[in-house]
Design a protein around this motif. Structure first.
Motif, PDB file in Angstrom:
ATOM      1  N   CYS A  64     -34.625  79.569 -36.195  1.00  0.00           N
ATOM      2  CA  CYS A  64     -33.920  78.357 -35.770  1.00  0.00           C
ATOM      3  C   CYS A  64     -32.429  78.646 -35.603  1.00  0.00           C
ATOM      4  CB  CYS A  64     -34.075  77.254 -36.796  1.00  0.00           C
ATOM      5  SG  CYS A  64     -35.751  76.741 -37.118  1.00  0.00           S
ATOM      6  N   ARG A 112     -34.626  69.239 -29.997  1.00  0.00           N
ATOM      7  CA  ARG A 112     -35.159  70.578 -30.261  1.00  0.00           C
ATOM      8  C   ARG A 112     -35.591  71.199 -28.940  1.00  0.00           C
ATOM      9  NH1 ARG A 112     -39.263  70.701 -35.127  1.00  0.00           N
ATOM     10  NH2 ARG A 112     -40.737  70.704 -33.411  1.00  0.00           N
ATOM     11  N   LEU A 166     -31.775  73.874 -32.141  1.00  0.00           N
ATOM     12  CA  LEU A 166     -31.690  72.491 -32.604  1.00  0.00           C
ATOM     13  C   LEU A 166     -30.273  71.973 -32.424  1.00  0.00           C
ATOM     14  CD1 LEU A 166     -33.565  74.099 -35.099  1.00  0.00           C
ATOM     15  CD2 LEU A 166     -34.206  71.711 -35.125  1.00  0.00           C
TER      16      LEU A 166
END
Length: 112
Positions: free
Chosen positions: A2, A61, A88
């Motif tokens: 992420c 996202r 994100l």
């Protein structure tokens, strides 16, 4: 993996997106987790380079998967060698207890 980007307003209805460098054993500034936050979730982030952080809400996202035949998914391999990357977009918010009121007993205890 992420990657987090903090969205802040700019002129003309546009935004700045600043990447958060999260500490990880991979030293890549990305959070390696099997449970990425969903849109609307609150998450606490600390930028190890900028030495600042806070609580953020996930606004959006964007998943990016390896293409077959690429460096991350070589031909004849059944699966990619690198998992998907999730970007994100987050925005600063107060934490989940922002609307907490003190009870009379709590106020009396705090003032003594």
């Amino acid at each position: 993996m992420c990657s987090y980007y903090i969205r802040t307003p700019a002129d003309g209805g546009q935004f700045y997106y600043d990447r958060v460098n999260v500490s990880s054993p991979h030293h890549d500034g990305k959070m390696h987790t099997p449970y990425p936050p969903s849109t609307g979730d609150l998450i606490h982030l600390w930028d190890t380079v900028a030495k600042k952080g806070g609580t953020f809400t996930v606004l959006a996202r964007q998943w990016m998967h390896s293409s077959y035949g690429s460096t991350n998914w070589p031909l004849l391999e059944q699966q990619p060698t690198v998992g998907p990357l999730l970007e994100l977009i987050v925005e600063p918010v107060e934490d989940v207890f922002r609307y907490q009121a003190l009870r009379q007993d709590d106020e009396a205890e705090a003032s003594s």
